[in-house]
Scaffold this active site. Structure first.
Site, PDB file in Angstrom:
ATOM      1  N   GLY A 206       0.674  -1.294  -0.132  1.00  0.00           N
ATOM      2  CA  GLY A 206      -0.071  -0.143   0.073  1.00  0.00           C
ATOM      3  C   GLY A 206       0.836   1.300   0.070  1.00  0.00           C
ATOM      4  O   GLY A 206       0.382   2.472   0.210  1.00  0.00           O
ATOM      5  N   THR A 207       2.135   1.203  -0.257  1.00  0.00           N
ATOM      6  CA  THR A 207       2.741   2.464  -0.046  1.00  0.00           C
ATOM      7  C   THR A 207       2.973   2.849  -1.524  1.00  0.00           C
ATOM      8  O   THR A 207       3.658   3.925  -1.695  1.00  0.00           O
ATOM      9  CB  THR A 207       4.262   2.180   0.359  1.00  0.00           C
ATOM     10  OG1 THR A 207       4.852   0.866  -0.267  1.00  0.00           O
ATOM     11  CG2 THR A 207       4.424   1.822   1.838  1.00  0.00           C
ATOM     12  N   LYS A 209       3.780   1.211  -4.767  1.00  0.00           N
ATOM     13  CA  LYS A 209       4.528   0.829  -5.712  1.00  0.00           C
ATOM     14  C   LYS A 209       3.879   0.421  -7.145  1.00  0.00           C
ATOM     15  O   LYS A 209       4.562   0.952  -8.009  1.00  0.00           O
ATOM     16  CB  LYS A 209       5.254  -0.653  -5.128  1.00  0.00           C
ATOM     17  CG  LYS A 209       5.927  -0.649  -3.838  1.00  0.00           C
ATOM     18  CD  LYS A 209       6.238  -1.900  -3.263  1.00  0.00           C
ATOM     19  CE  LYS A 209       5.255  -2.867  -3.053  1.00  0.00           C
ATOM     20  NZ  LYS A 209       4.243  -2.449  -1.971  1.00  0.00           N
ATOM     21  N   THR A 210       2.973  -0.011  -7.050  1.00  0.00           N
ATOM     22  CA  THR A 210       2.287  -0.082  -8.393  1.00  0.00           C
ATOM     23  C   THR A 210       1.920   1.201  -8.982  1.00  0.00           C
ATOM     24  O   THR A 210       2.144   1.325 -10.236  1.00  0.00           O
ATOM     25  CB  THR A 210       0.817  -0.912  -8.132  1.00  0.00           C
ATOM     26  OG1 THR A 210       1.343  -2.057  -7.227  1.00  0.00           O
ATOM     27  CG2 THR A 210       0.374  -1.432  -9.259  1.00  0.00           C
ATOM     28  N   GLU A 426      -8.928   1.703  32.136  1.00  0.00           N
ATOM     29  CA  GLU A 426      -8.671   2.556  31.109  1.00  0.00           C
ATOM     30  C   GLU A 426      -7.764   3.604  31.860  1.00  0.00           C
ATOM     31  O   GLU A 426      -6.622   3.915  31.172  1.00  0.00           O
ATOM     32  CB  GLU A 426      -9.569   2.743  30.310  1.00  0.00           C
ATOM     33  CG  GLU A 426     -10.407   1.921  29.475  1.00  0.00           C
ATOM     34  CD  GLU A 426      -9.583   1.238  28.606  1.00  0.00           C
ATOM     35  OE1 GLU A 426      -8.669   1.521  28.197  1.00  0.00           O
ATOM     36  OE2 GLU A 426      -9.755  -0.009  28.341  1.00  0.00           O
ATOM     37  N   ASP A 501      -3.960  -7.020  26.857  1.00  0.00           N
ATOM     38  CA  ASP A 501      -2.829  -6.379  27.597  1.00  0.00           C
ATOM     39  C   ASP A 501      -1.796  -7.208  27.859  1.00  0.00           C
ATOM     40  O   ASP A 501      -0.595  -6.745  27.459  1.00  0.00           O
ATOM     41  CB  ASP A 501      -3.443  -5.322  28.680  1.00  0.00           C
ATOM     42  CG  ASP A 501      -4.467  -4.490  28.285  1.00  0.00           C
ATOM     43  OD1 ASP A 501      -4.511  -4.044  27.132  1.00  0.00           O
ATOM     44  OD2 ASP A 501      -5.241  -4.147  29.299  1.00  0.00           O
TER      45      ASP A 501
HETATM   46  P1  ADP Z   1       1.559  -1.191  -3.569  1.00  0.00           P
HETATM   47  O1  ADP Z   1       1.557  -1.718  -5.037  1.00  0.00           O
HETATM   48  O2  ADP Z   1       2.702  -0.670  -2.705  1.00  0.00           O
HETATM   49  O3  ADP Z   1       0.750  -2.381  -2.632  1.00  0.00           O
HETATM   50  P2  ADP Z   1      -0.376   0.505  -4.696  1.00  0.00           P
HETATM   51  O4  ADP Z   1       0.446   1.434  -5.379  1.00  0.00           O
HETATM   52  O5  ADP Z   1      -1.390  -0.549  -5.389  1.00  0.00           O
HETATM   53  O6  ADP Z   1       0.399  -0.003  -3.457  1.00  0.00           O
HETATM   54  O7  ADP Z   1      -1.238   1.561  -3.670  1.00  0.00           O
HETATM   55  C1  ADP Z   1      -2.584   1.474  -3.543  1.00  0.00           C
HETATM   56  C2  ADP Z   1      -3.439   2.849  -3.433  1.00  0.00           C
HETATM   57  O8  ADP Z   1      -2.838   3.737  -2.353  1.00  0.00           O
HETATM   58  C3  ADP Z   1      -2.970   3.594  -4.931  1.00  0.00           C
HETATM   59  O9  ADP Z   1      -3.886   3.313  -5.751  1.00  0.00           O
HETATM   60  C4  ADP Z   1      -3.263   4.962  -4.467  1.00  0.00           C
HETATM   61  O10 ADP Z   1      -4.559   5.474  -4.610  1.00  0.00           O
HETATM   62  C5  ADP Z   1      -2.758   4.784  -2.952  1.00  0.00           C
HETATM   63  N1  ADP Z   1      -1.322   5.472  -2.688  1.00  0.00           N
HETATM   64  C6  ADP Z   1      -0.577   4.633  -2.198  1.00  0.00           C
HETATM   65  N2  ADP Z   1       0.641   5.357  -2.324  1.00  0.00           N
HETATM   66  C7  ADP Z   1       0.286   6.743  -2.619  1.00  0.00           C
HETATM   67  C8  ADP Z   1       1.099   7.744  -2.605  1.00  0.00           C
HETATM   68  N3  ADP Z   1       2.304   8.016  -2.530  1.00  0.00           N
HETATM   69  N4  ADP Z   1       0.480   8.943  -3.236  1.00  0.00           N
HETATM   70  C9  ADP Z   1      -0.932   9.042  -3.350  1.00  0.00           C
HETATM   71  N5  ADP Z   1      -1.611   7.925  -3.313  1.00  0.00           N
HETATM   72  C10 ADP Z   1      -1.059   6.814  -2.761  1.00  0.00           C
HETATM   73 ZN    ZN Z   2      -6.355  -2.691  28.872  1.00  0.00          ZN
HETATM   74 MG    MG Z   3       0.868  -3.271  -5.509  1.00  0.00          MG
END
Ligand code: ADP
Ligand code: ZN
Ligand code: MG
Length: 603
Positions: A206-207, A209-210, A426, A501
């Protein structure tokens, strides 16, 4: 990409035409019949009467099977049926009539014959043709297994650009170079420089890469073949390798272009290791990728990009120079980058003027780009549900809470006693966390159930941290035990509410001993970093220490937890008064935010 067009459509069409023809013919026949018999039926005895009274037009009597049709002198058309085996002659003789000219018509005419012999034959023949074609197209599909499944992204379609990728500045910087290679290869070749063949994007899921890979293609305006590693490894042995061959062949034909192999760890894991079947197939596929990459001429302007979140499990052959020698690390975004990503994803949504994305960015350490996108989307859903015209800051904050600590479950009703225990529990966490150094500040305390938890104490780091000192772990364990100790001190017994915990506290203590060298055992790592077997290391080998050490580790974990427990208990006893005040307020208010919490300590 040429894809075998299944023939099903055209054969369906011809089959349809056949059926329609048959229908037309039979309705024509039926119509004919109707015209023929648009006459009156009479009983046999009436027929006798007609004969006797000589009302029949002598030349117009016809026999068709058992059907006798005739025309009366007054031109009425009449028909009747004789008994199956009787002869008309007998009937006529018995009526002493023989001056009639009887015409015997054959039972079947042309249309009958057509309907009952030709049409079924045509239908059956058509059916066979249909089946045959169907089978053939299936066959075609089977034959295309070895074809690459890469999808060519339509360049005319709106493709991603670097501006769509927020944050990720270092990654983008490296990739700008790649775009330049693709656009002006001559510039580099003139210098005798080798254009890199492979670029590996490494980063947590989710960073982006794609997204980055697509942006490179979009910026360079070149075709972009994308395939995921798992698609190579599909069902049929041997097709992975042939798919690779096919893919590279196609790509070379349309150079300059980018081949993007997503999730390459699915095929690129260390060879000759691992569990379960299918790795032969994987090895062949991987070998084929390597061979293809080696086979590139220096001026083949095809760049292979690959993405993985597990570079550590990749085969070293993939990583040597001349292959995926360029590695681009795609980090989780920091606070400023998170704000930028939030901005990108809220741009095309109606947002209220009051929104402050920096506040949201601060509350979301460790979130990836995809998490942030999801967060904005959740906020939009919340806003839409409420029938608002735009997304407000409050929507965003609720969305953060929803994804970090779970949505409030107002329907779960706790008894007064349970509420009281939860409140003290808590506040126990919060006060210990607040009093100890290195603990993240308290952001919110709540006794409204969320997900599994009956209550929550939400700590939020002030900055993104990268190094964690030993004292932080020790404080964290104490703060985790704060709930347990508070229950013990205020209610003289503990409940099941502290179980998770304790689990987390034990996990931290175990990591301190076995992974961080933060115990008397010193700077030694016990056990593999990754104990999962599926990454391709040998099963049963992950416990790389003796039973003696196993016992020592357990003792040390117990020691860490125990001393933290003593310390926490002492602290809770010391702060009994303030804990009681806060807990009683919490019972009334249900939630206490950061400002309200800090106010208790201000004097
Ligand atoms: P990965 O391939 O690293 O798992 P993706 O490229 O598929 O992640 O990212 C998933 C979605 O998250 C993208 O389609 C985009 O919408 C959002 N996203 C992730 N990183 C960014 C970024 N740096 N800027 C904007 N959107 C991002
Ligand atoms: Zn607790
Ligand atoms: Mg990907």
């Amino acid at each position: 990409m040429k894809k075998p067009q299944p023939k099903t459509k055209s054969s369906l069409k011809s089959f349809g035409i056949l059926i329609i023809t048959a229908l037309v013919i039979s309705s024509f026949i039926a119509f004919n019949q109707v015209k023929q018999y648009k006459t009156k039926e009479v009983s046999l005895s009436e027929f006798h009467q007609h004969i006797k009274k000589a009302q029949i037009d002598g030349n117009k009597i016809q026999i068709e099977g058992d059907k006798i049709s005739y025309i009366l002198t007054n031109t009425d058309r009449i028909y009747t049926f004789k008994e199956p085996n009787s002869q008309l002659n007998d009937i006529l003789t018995s009526s002493q009539i023989n001056n009639l000219n009887v015409k015997v018509k054959p039972t079947s005419n042309f249309w009958y014959e057509f309907l009952f012999t030709i049409v079924p034959f045509l239908l059956i023949a058509g059916f066979f043709v249909f089946m045959f074609r169907q089978a053939q197209s299936n066959n075609n599909q089977a034959m295309s297994f070895g074809k690459s499944r890469a999808r060519l992204h339509d360049q005319n379609k709106k493709s991603a650009l670097f501006k769509d990728v927020a944050g990720a500045d270092e990654a983008k910087e490296e990739l700008v170079e790649v775009v330049d290679f693709l656009k002006n290869p001559k510039k580099y070749l003139a210098m005798g420089a080798k254009i890199p063949k492979g670029i590996l994007l490494i980063g947590a899921p989710g960073t982006g890469k794609t997204l980055l890979a697509r942006a490179v293609a979009g910026e360079a305006k070149v075709p972009f073949y994308s395939i995921s590693g798992s698609e190579f490894v599909e069902m049929f042995v041997g097709v992975g390798a042939s798919r690779v061959r096919d893919l590279f062949k196609e790509a070379k034909a349309s150079a300059p272009c980018i081949i993007f192999i997503d999730e390459i760890d699915a095929v690129g894991r260390k060879r000759g290791a691992g569990l379960g079947g299918g790795h032969d197939e994987r090895e062949q596929t991987l070998n084929q990728i390597l061979t293809e990459m080696d086979g590139f001429e220096t001026d083949t302007n095809v760049i292979v990009m690959a993405a993985t979140n597990r570079a550590d499990v990749l085969d070293s052959a993939l990583l040597r120079p001349g292959r995926f020698d360029r590695r681009v690390i795609v980090d989780k975004p920091n606070i400023i980058q998170r704000e930028a990503i939030l901005k990108v994803h809220s741009q095309n949504k109606p947002t209220n003027k009051d929104i402050d994305l920096m506040v949201i960015a601060r509350q979301t350490p460790g979130f990836s780009g995809a998490d942030l996108e999801n967060l904005v989307n959740e906020a939009a859903i919340i806003a839409a549900k409420k029938g608002q015209t735009s997304i407000t800051q409050h929507n965003l904050e609720i969305s953060v809470e929803k994804v970090t600590i779970g949505l409030e479950k107002k329907s779960r009703k706790l008894s007064d006693n349970e509420l009281k225990i939860t409140a003290y529990h808590e506040v126990g966490h919060a006060v210990i966390g607040h009093k100890l150094p290195d603990c993240d500040p308290v952001n919110k305390i709540s006794i409204i159930s969320r997900g599994q938890a009956l209550g929550v104490t939400w700590f939020l780091p002030e900055n993104d941290s990268h190094l964690y000192p030993q004292s932080k772990f020790e404080s964290e364990i104490c703060s985790l035990l704060g709930g347990y100790c508070a229950e013990e001190i205020f209610f003289n017994q503990v409940t099941t509410g502290a179980s998770s915990d304790l689990e987390r506290a034990t996990e931290i203590a175990r990591n301190m001993v076995t992974r961080y060298g933060m115990s008397k055992l010193g700077p030694v790592i016990f056990g593999d970093k990754d104990q999962e077997v599926f990454i391709g290391k040998d099963l049963g080998h992950y416990k790389n220490y003796s039973e003696t050490y196993a016992a020592k580790i357990d003792d040390l974990i117990k020691e860490i937890i125990h001393s933290a427990y003593e310390k926490t208990k002492k602290m809770i006893t010391e702060h009994k008064k303030i804990i009681t005040t806060i807990a009683e307020d919490l019972l009334k208010k249900e939630t206490i935010n950061r400002k309200e919490f800090l106010a208790y300590f201000s004097n």
